[in-house]
Design an enzyme around this catalytic site. Structure first.
Site, short mmCIF file in Angstrom:
data_model
loop_
_atom_site.label_atom_id
_atom_site.label_comp_id
_atom_site.label_asym_id
_atom_site.label_seq_id
_atom_site.Cartn_x
_atom_site.Cartn_y
_atom_site.Cartn_z
N ASP A 35 0.82 -1.21 0.00
CA ASP A 35 0.00 0.00 0.00
C ASP A 35 0.86 1.27 0.00
OD1 ASP A 35 -2.37 1.39 0.01
OD2 ASP A 35 -2.62 1.31 2.18
N ASN A 37 1.08 3.42 -2.91
CA ASN A 37 1.53 3.82 -4.26
C ASN A 37 0.96 5.19 -4.66
OD1 ASN A 37 2.62 1.29 -4.34
ND2 ASN A 37 1.19 0.44 -5.82
N ASN A 83 -11.08 -2.68 -4.81
CA ASN A 83 -10.33 -1.70 -5.62
C ASN A 83 -11.01 -1.34 -6.94
OD1 ASN A 83 -7.10 -2.87 -4.44
ND2 ASN A 83 -8.23 -1.08 -3.81
C1 IPE Z 1 -5.32 -2.64 0.21
O1 IPE Z 1 -5.04 -1.30 0.03
C2 IPE Z 1 -5.35 -3.35 -1.10
C3 IPE Z 1 -4.07 -3.49 -1.77
C4 IPE Z 1 -2.91 -3.08 -1.34
C5 IPE Z 1 -4.13 -4.20 -3.03
P1 IPE Z 1 -6.21 -0.23 -0.12
O2 IPE Z 1 -5.54 1.08 -0.37
O3 IPE Z 1 -7.21 -0.66 -1.11
O4 IPE Z 1 -6.89 -0.27 1.32
P2 IPE Z 1 -7.73 0.83 2.08
O5 IPE Z 1 -8.78 1.33 1.13
O6 IPE Z 1 -6.78 1.92 2.48
O7 IPE Z 1 -8.27 0.12 3.28
C1 IPE Z 2 -1.80 0.19 -3.20
O1 IPE Z 2 -1.55 1.55 -3.27
C2 IPE Z 2 -2.08 -0.41 -4.55
C3 IPE Z 2 -3.47 -0.83 -4.76
C4 IPE Z 2 -4.40 -0.76 -3.86
C5 IPE Z 2 -3.81 -1.36 -6.05
P1 IPE Z 2 -2.72 2.61 -3.23
O2 IPE Z 2 -3.09 2.95 -4.63
O3 IPE Z 2 -3.83 2.19 -2.36
O4 IPE Z 2 -1.97 3.85 -2.59
P2 IPE Z 2 -2.58 4.90 -1.59
O5 IPE Z 2 -3.09 4.16 -0.41
O6 IPE Z 2 -3.66 5.62 -2.31
O7 IPE Z 2 -1.42 5.79 -1.25
MG MG Z 3 -4.14 2.42 -0.36
#
Ligand code: IPE
Ligand code: IPE
Ligand code: MG
Length: 255
Positions: A35, A37, A83
């Site tokens: 998480d 990114n 997602n």
């Molecule tokens: C969890 O991260 C899912 C992945 C890393 C693939 P999210 O960014 O989707 O989680 P929440 O929404 O912060 O709980």
């Molecule tokens: C995790 O990074 C990747 C996926 C959930 C696919 P995020 O895209 O959730 O990154 P943040 O949480 O918005 O920084």
């Molecule tokens: Mg995230």
């Protein structure tokens, strides 16, 4: 500068060797919620997909290192059942990165990693489903780490699928409701036959599971950090493992 670089490289190499050689208790199974990114990209004024691109390369480095130091199972959370709520552009960007990874995966064959995909792949693009099958097929005899990549994965959906499989057996009289056991449920999950996760790593400053391996994590240890996934290094993995090695796992006992 070059000398400093060399010394740093030596120091790092020495440190890397220590985690493997120190007789440290390695977790059998590490789960990683990759998480942060989006925030990594935002901090740099870049589109979110740029964060996913760097995150994908971090994933390859970490998986390769984990295999090298002798981790038996690694499960990485790449895309959750929730997602899909994201913009079509972001979802498409993530799927394109997955596609690139899958096309490239045959080049990782010498790494000896057995790759499996967990989650409901039936709704993914047909070419991605085919590539997933190809990657699983070509890596099936690998004797190194088992790498589960969770795509369209949700812990609750995993449990629901298991319950449906068991309900089918009840329906055809193969088992009675009283005969349903915890092991039967574990054996019906995507992670069937694997050791349960010992250590769950979640970077990005969030303290939650976000529907990752909810059944399997019943007795997992957790390691949280503010590092955003694209910045996560093998040193961070070492730190998580070293911390894990100090934990006293009681599993309900009074030891
Ligand atoms: C969890 O991260 C899912 C992945 C890393 C693939 P999210 O960014 O989707 O989680 P929440 O929404 O912060 O709980
Ligand atoms: C995790 O990074 C990747 C996926 C959930 C696919 P995020 O895209 O959730 O990154 P943040 O949480 O918005 O920084
Ligand atoms: Mg995230």
């Amino acid at each position: 500068m070059c000398v400093v670089g060399d010394i740093m490289a030596l120091f790092k190499r020495k440190k890397k060797q220590s985690i493997v050689n120190e007789n440290i208790v390695l977790p059998n199974h590490i789960g990683i919620i990759m998480d942060g990114n989006g925030r990594w990209a935002k901090k740099r004024g870049l589109p979110r997909v740029a964060g996913h691109t760097v995150g994908a390369s971090t994933f390859k480095k970490i998986a390769s290192y984990a295999n090298k130091i002798g981790i038996k199972y690694m499960t990485t959370y790449a895309f959750s059942t929730e997602n899909w709520k994201r913009s079509p552009q972001e979802v498409e960007g993530i799927m394109n990165l997955l596609r690139d990874y899958l096309k490239d995966a045959k080049n990782y064959k010498e790494e000896n990693i057995k790759t499996l995909f967990i989650g409901d792949r039936s709704v993914l693009a047909p070419d991605i489903q085919e590539l997933m099958q190809e990657v699983e097929e070509t890596s099936k005899d690998a004797t190194g780490m088992v790498l589960n990549i969770a795509v369209n994965y949700g812990g609750r959906a995993d449990v629901v699928r298991a319950v449906q499989m068991i309900a089918d057996k009840v329906k055809c009289g193969e088992v009675s409701p009283e005969e349903i056991t915890e092991d039967m449920i574990s054996d019906s999950l995507y992670t069937t036959g694997q050791d349960e996760p010992d250590l769950i790593i979640r970077p990005s400053g969030e303290y939650r599971l976000s529907n990752f391996l909810i059944w399997q994590c019943a007795y997992a240890e957790f390691w949280f950090s503010d590092i955003l996934w694209p910045d996560f290094t093998t040193d961070d993995l070492d730190a998580a493992i070293a911390d894990y090695a100090k934990r006293n796992r009681r599993f309900g006992d009074a030891k």
